[in-house]
Design a protein around this motif. Structure first.
Motif, PDB file in Angstrom:
ATOM      1  N   UNK A 207     -33.544 -13.067 -21.206  1.00  0.00           N
ATOM      2  CA  UNK A 207     -34.699 -13.367 -20.344  1.00  0.00           C
ATOM      3  C   UNK A 207     -35.775 -14.111 -21.149  1.00  0.00           C
ATOM      4  N   UNK A 208     -36.598 -14.852 -20.440  1.00  0.00           N
ATOM      5  CA  UNK A 208     -37.608 -15.676 -21.104  1.00  0.00           C
ATOM      6  C   UNK A 208     -38.466 -14.862 -22.068  1.00  0.00           C
ATOM      7  N   UNK A 209     -38.875 -13.673 -21.632  1.00  0.00           N
ATOM      8  CA  UNK A 209     -39.795 -12.905 -22.494  1.00  0.00           C
ATOM      9  C   UNK A 209     -39.147 -12.551 -23.823  1.00  0.00           C
ATOM     10  N   UNK A 210     -37.832 -12.326 -23.801  1.00  0.00           N
ATOM     11  CA  UNK A 210     -37.121 -12.013 -25.046  1.00  0.00           C
ATOM     12  C   UNK A 210     -37.044 -13.258 -25.923  1.00  0.00           C
TER      13      UNK A 210
ATOM     14  N   UNK B  24     -46.657 -21.200  -9.272  1.00  0.00           N
ATOM     15  CA  UNK B  24     -45.256 -21.620  -9.240  1.00  0.00           C
ATOM     16  C   UNK B  24     -45.101 -23.017  -8.626  1.00  0.00           C
TER      17      UNK B  24
ATOM     18  N   UNK C 121     -35.380 -23.067 -19.978  1.00  0.00           N
ATOM     19  CA  UNK C 121     -35.715 -22.113 -18.906  1.00  0.00           C
ATOM     20  C   UNK C 121     -36.958 -22.552 -18.123  1.00  0.00           C
ATOM     21  N   UNK C 122     -37.804 -23.355 -18.743  1.00  0.00           N
ATOM     22  CA  UNK C 122     -38.976 -23.864 -18.031  1.00  0.00           C
ATOM     23  C   UNK C 122     -38.569 -24.735 -16.841  1.00  0.00           C
ATOM     24  N   UNK C 123     -37.408 -25.391 -16.961  1.00  0.00           N
ATOM     25  CA  UNK C 123     -36.978 -26.267 -15.865  1.00  0.00           C
ATOM     26  C   UNK C 123     -35.720 -25.772 -15.147  1.00  0.00           C
ATOM     27  N   UNK C 124     -34.836 -25.113 -15.896  1.00  0.00           N
ATOM     28  CA  UNK C 124     -33.667 -24.503 -15.244  1.00  0.00           C
ATOM     29  C   UNK C 124     -33.919 -22.995 -15.323  1.00  0.00           C
ATOM     30  N   UNK C 125     -34.665 -22.506 -14.364  1.00  0.00           N
ATOM     31  CA  UNK C 125     -35.236 -21.162 -14.458  1.00  0.00           C
ATOM     32  C   UNK C 125     -34.237 -20.054 -14.718  1.00  0.00           C
ATOM     33  N   UNK C 126     -33.014 -20.198 -14.183  1.00  0.00           N
ATOM     34  CA  UNK C 126     -32.060 -19.088 -14.316  1.00  0.00           C
ATOM     35  C   UNK C 126     -31.125 -19.269 -15.500  1.00  0.00           C
TER      36      UNK C 126
ATOM     37  N   UNK D 258     -45.995 -25.460 -11.221  1.00  0.00           N
ATOM     38  CA  UNK D 258     -44.955 -25.611 -12.247  1.00  0.00           C
ATOM     39  C   UNK D 258     -43.880 -26.603 -11.813  1.00  0.00           C
TER      40      UNK D 258
END
Lengths: 148, 463
Positions: B48-51, B423, B36-41, B426
């Motif tokens: 979701x990232x936070x989970x 962003x 997710x750090x590179x393929x954000x979606x 990043x």
């Protein structure tokens, strides 16, 4: 290790040293807590700020963002988002935040996705109040610049 | 064939097995986040990232706790020269803790976090939504109950048996762990106080009492695999943990630089946390010294490798990578950047993941009735796992450090107006994140190799 330095001596250094430094730590903590009101603007913690903090926690914002540099490093720092996105103007910031929260998820292919947390206008306002209060904290001049 | 000195040591086995299962989960979620750090979606709507992050970090904490508990149940009876006070209680608590852990993780994954907060009545006593302490309040209460039962069980065992430096230090570390966890229940409205006391759990665990636990486990394994005189090893143990606490307690100050705190913390934190590498350096000297002075050739070569490895990697990850950004004038620019992430990864792996794998490597052959050590083939595969995971972690750390340095350069050092936004920065770091993700896949291969070693047994009939 030298024979004349015994296990008993090592044990005493361990107990003595850790108790001594723990007591210093407690004393400094006591002093720090006493000094904190000078830096945390606690008189400005309104009910809206309090509700905003609960919303911040309840939606696990720290799971992506940092707040004063602590949290996850996936999304921008939010201690100073009030200044960065609102230019320090309350109305401008609240309008921005409302639009931003409602526009999620942006669904830009490949871009990191912020979920939509389905907050109502009142809740977004509370969150804005919390972030405004946070931006006024004195964290010893951190962050180094507006980008956080 | 029974190879346990005390039969009740057997309760450690389910703790170790469950720890390994959670470890696999931790790594899988780590790979999801890394992507997710590179393929954000990637998996955006589903995980979701936070989970994913909450699952990644909470699984780490919980599997390490299972590992520490297993280690304690294994080594305390042997050190005390008596059976565990109540093996039954240990098994009951295992199931309570495992159920609480699984339900909490499922809660993170299956419902939105705010719903989880609602259905667990977070508003009655709000403790959720703070980094690493995301567990519902009721889970936190469960952890306290499990810890109390666990400490009672061990305490009663030590009381009726021999009191060695190792089991006293282990016990002190575990009591400290339980006591400092109580700060997880303190969540004042004032963020300044909230953040300050949050560190009483986080820092005083990982840079305080957990080091006692690590030291005790390492000392125990070193006595066993080297046969060096207990007096010598225990003397070293005291020296190391003395240095750990003398530097680490006031070293907490390195987290107080950028809070609503007096400026003296920048001096206190810098000076004392600069000393924090010393106990880890001493640990390296001690581990190699003891192995060089060994009085026996223990057949479990893998356990010895883990013992040496954990000392070296803890020194690099916690010591060297901690020192890199601990001085306040450096930390002003690196605080909350990928440098922090680099340090966190290698420190947790080196000091805590590896010490748990050290005791598992030593104890598992005995717990499984295989004997002093696994067969040679199994040990070779286990050591492949060791090297793949360890080298992969070195690369993960190096790539995150590279990302962190570039991030500081682009986003932190320039003045407002000239600095790149978060962003935009990043995007510039993408190559480092890709390389980190590849290293993560190699780590997973190492983990699979490590786990495979448990299933390799000698074909010939047991004597």
């Amino acid at each position: 290790m030298s024979e004349s330095f015994t296990k008993g001596m090592a044990r005493n250094i361990y107990y003595g040293g850790s108790i001594f430094f723990f007591l210093i730590f407690l004393a400094l903590t006591f002093h720090t807590v006493k000094e904190m009101p000078k830096r945390d603007n606690r008189e400005n913690i309104t009910e809206a700020v309090e509700r905003g903090k609960h919303l911040w926690e309840k939606n696990n914002c720290i799971g992506c963002h940092t707040l004063i540099g602590e949290g996850a490093y996936f999304a921008p720092e939010l201690m100073n988002v009030y200044d960065r996105r609102g230019g320090g103007n309350e109305e401008a910031f609240k309008a921005f935040l409302n639009g931003w929260m409602n526009a999620q998820p942006l669904n830009i292919p490949g871009r990191r996705q912020m979920p939509n947390f389905h907050l109502n206008d009142q809740e977004i306002d509370d969150l804005a109040e919390f972030l405004k209060w946070t931006s006024e904290l004195d964290a010893n001049n951190w962050p180094p610049n507006i980008e956080g | 064939m029974n190879t346990l000195k005390y039969q009740s040591q057997a309760v450690a086995k389910p703790y170790f097995i469950f720890a390994m299962i959670l470890f696999v989960g931790q790594i899988l979620f780590g790979l999801i986040m890394g992507l997710q750090y590179v393929v954000g979606d990637f998996l955006g709507g589903i995980i979701p990232f936070n989970v994913a992050r909450m699952v990644h970090t909470n699984l780490l904490i919980v599997w390490l706790l299972f590992g520490f508990m297993g280690a304690a149940y294994y080594l305390v009876p042997e050190e005390s020269e008596t059976e565990l006070y109540s093996p039954k209680l240990a098994i009951i608590l295992f199931w309570v803790f495992a159920a609480a852990g699984v339900l909490t993780i499922l809660g993170y994954l299956l419902v939105p976090y705010s719903t989880l907060a609602d259905i667990t009545f977070n508003e009655l006593w709000p403790t959720m939504g703070r980094e690493f302490l995301e567990q519902p309040t009721i889970t936190k209460l469960g952890i306290v109950i499990v810890c109390l039962g666990f400490l009672f069980n061990l305490g009663m065992t030590i009381l009726k048996g021999r009191k060695t430096a190792i089991n006293m230090v282990m016990m002190t570390g575990l009591i400290g762990l339980a006591v400092f966890f109580l700060f997880a229940f303190y969540n004042p409205t004032n963020l300044a106080l909230d953040k300050y006391f949050w560190w009483f759990v986080v820092h005083l665990w990982v840079e305080g009492v957990w080091e006692l636990i690590m030291g005790a486990i390492l000392a125990y394994v070193l006595i066993k695999v080297t046969g060096v005189d207990r007096e010598v090893i225990e003397k070293w143990l005291y020296v190391i943990i003395a240095m750990a606490l003398i530097s680490g307690i006031l070293g907490t100050g390195h987290h107080f630089y950028w809070l609503m705190t007096p400026e003296y913390w920048q001096w206190v934190g810098s000076i004392f946390s600069a000393l924090e590498p010393l106990p880890f350096f001493a640990m390296v000297l001690y581990a190699f010294n003891m192995v060089n002075r060994r009085r026996r050739e223990h057949p479990n070569k893998a356990a010895t490798l883990w013992a040496l490895g954990t000392a070296v990697m803890a020194f690099l990850g916690a010591g060297v990578w901690g020192f890199l950004h601990t001085l306040s004038f450096v930390n002003y620019y690196t605080h909350g950047s990928q440098i922090t992430a680099a340090h966190g990864h290698m420190a947790f792996y080196g000091a805590y993941a590896m010490i748990v794998m050290t005791i598992i490597s030593y104890a598992m052959p005995k717990l499984r009735g295989i004997g002093e050590a696994n067969c040679n083939k199994a040990q070779v595969v286990e050591m492949w796992g060791f090297w793949l995971m360890t080298v992969a972690m070195v690369f993960i750390t190096l790539f995150l450090t590279g990302a962190g340095i570039l991030q500081v350069w682009l986003q932190r050092l320039p003045e407002s107006g000239e600095a790149l936004s978060f962003m935009a920065t990043q995007d510039k770091l993408a190559i480092f994140y890709w390389l980190r993700e590849i290293s993560g896949v190699i780590f997973l291969i190492g983990l699979i190799s490590y786990l495979t070693s448990f299933f390799i047994t000698e074909k010939k009939a047991q004597a």
